[in-house]
Design an enzyme around this catalytic site. Structure first.
Site, mmCIF file in Angstrom:
data_model
loop_
_atom_site.group_PDB
_atom_site.id
_atom_site.type_symbol
_atom_site.label_atom_id
_atom_site.label_comp_id
_atom_site.label_asym_id
_atom_site.label_seq_id
_atom_site.Cartn_x
_atom_site.Cartn_y
_atom_site.Cartn_z
ATOM 1 N N HIS A 1 0.833 -1.209 0.000
ATOM 2 C CA HIS A 1 0.000 0.000 0.000
ATOM 3 C C HIS A 1 0.865 1.255 0.000
ATOM 4 C CE1 HIS A 1 -2.829 -2.897 2.164
ATOM 5 N NE2 HIS A 1 -3.542 -2.520 1.124
ATOM 6 N N LYS B 1 -1.026 -7.148 -7.667
ATOM 7 C CA LYS B 1 -1.236 -8.437 -7.003
ATOM 8 C C LYS B 1 -2.669 -8.911 -7.236
ATOM 9 C CE LYS B 1 -2.515 -9.572 -3.159
ATOM 10 N NZ LYS B 1 -2.940 -9.619 -1.771
#
Lengths: 280, 280
Positions: free
Chosen positions: A37, A149
């Site tokens: 993140h 991802k």
């Protein structure tokens, strides 16, 4: 840094940014922030005048038997990381505000959602596209940042944005990994010692796929069976799917060409992990 | 007045309006404009700095056996009316640009759409909500104007806007009628002399419902059967539905209270007409 819970307040905040003709970057997350993140936030920080990180564990994208309750939550920790990363506001809405009584409206990208993760998690992507539409409408960001991802999610969101003419630029950033190769994920915290070891099987099998591809192997079934062979040796791992597909349509391919996506989902203990690479 | 066909050009036009902090009103139509549309345009003209009328016969909201091909089209006439009404731009996109090959994304208000018009026109409202979302994203209007004649449509759009946090104000304006009471509709041009006469049955039956209500009748079935009795006497009319429902939930009600919606759809010759009133 502000933490904003109220939807109208959040809209007001971003409207002010618009009125001043400044740019806004959004990093939508479910919290439990990790270095992956932070990579997205760094990119957003670099490219925009203002950055908002949304933290919302979206109930609509979890199935009835999934880990909604156990999904890791740690607002204090997330706020600290965001502040350090130069985020201007954290948007932390309440589920009852996002989906009030009598909520009825859903956004769906049809066809894309019923393979791979969509197949083993029915309704999951419909929940994702719905909440992302809501976040985009509340915040009206110029650019939103997602991780590779979740390859299928990224593709579906891009498709939705194009189809519905949503005025937001979507950027998909490469997967960040631990030193040993495990893809960063909020769910990794659930792994015990043995599972953490076994979880390496996902990345190892993807590396194996790349090696085979480099050696000239083009038969998907061959690649898949070698990958599966590696993973089944891991004590706590149970394969959900391993798939070689077209990176744009997500349709499984028999012959591997350039730009194929190799994706897999594996349950390690009780934790479902995903990972992928693009070949060529 | 401009006529804009290109989607990017249309977004650009409205972005400029936003940048100048001016307000934009949108009147979404399928063209074949009549006095009902002009009422919406007048309202938009009064309330906004700029007004755009979109003209798009949305293929996605027509069923395979419906009147997509025969739906009246008359761009030159529509442009003339818009210009006279002080419209700033007509947005007239091509279906192939709105739904390019491989289009996959739909917006749906669930539950609302499978009664009434949704029941006799499956997929219709999914088409409506999808195209309205697209128009809102392309144009980003401050306010959009719809007619009460399409009561179910208006309610579904309001619900969608609330649920998805779409930053557009939706205004629903009263139905405009011909002198004899027939609700204005683009489809009225299809009626021959006999059908035009018979089409009055819709409004007559609604007036009858109002009279019964004023006389104290509260039993929906009673009202519906009297309405149906009037319509079946019309030679070319065939009832699709007559319904008394809650004006917010569109659920049929047995006992009529204030703010009930009485709605009906009748096929007059080959032309399907709808109309409604709110009681109390």
């Amino acid at each position: 840094m502000k933490t904003i819970r109220n939807l109208k307040q959040m809209s007001g905040f971003s409207r002010q940014i618009k009125h001043r003709a400044k740019s806004l970057g959004l990093v939508p997350t479910m919290g439990a922030l990790h270095a992956g993140h932070l990579g997205l936030i760094r990119k957003a920080r670099k490219e925009n005048d203002f950055v908002v990180v949304s933290i919302f564990v979206n109930p609509v994208q979890f199935g009835p038997k999934e880990d909604l309750k156990n999904y890791p939550r740690n607002l204090k920790h997330d706020e600290k990381l965001c502040k350090k990363a130069g985020v201007d506001a954290v948007f932390y809405p309440d589920a009852a505000d996002m989906y009030p009584m009598g909520y009825k409206t859903y956004v769906e990208v049809e066809g894309f959602s019923d393979c791979l993760c969509g197949k083993s998690r029915p309704g999951h992507f419909k929940g994702v596209t719905t909440v992302v539409t809501k976040l985009f409408n509340i915040l009206q960001p110029d650019t939103a940042y997602f991780g590779q991802k979740d390859a299928q999610q990224a593709l579906i969101i891009k498709k939705m944005v194009a189809d519905l003419n949503i005025p937001v630029k979507v950027k998909v950033m490469p997967t960040l990994r631990e030193k040993d190769g495990l893809a960063m994920s909020s769910r990794n915290v659930h792994l015990n010692k043995q599972e953490r070891k076994d979880a390496l099987g996902l990345h190892q099998s993807l590396k194996l796929a790349r090696t085979l591809f480099k050696k000239g192997v083009r038969d998907s079934n061959k690649v898949i069976s070698v990958m599966k062979g590696l993973i089944v040796k891991k004590q706590t791992a149970k394969i959900d799917y391993v798939c070689v597909m077209d990176s744009q349509t997500l349709k499984p391919v028999k012959k591997i060409k350039n730009k194929c996506l190799v994706g897999l989902a594996v349950r390690v203990g009780k934790t479902r992990l995903i990972d992928n690479i693009i070949l060529g």
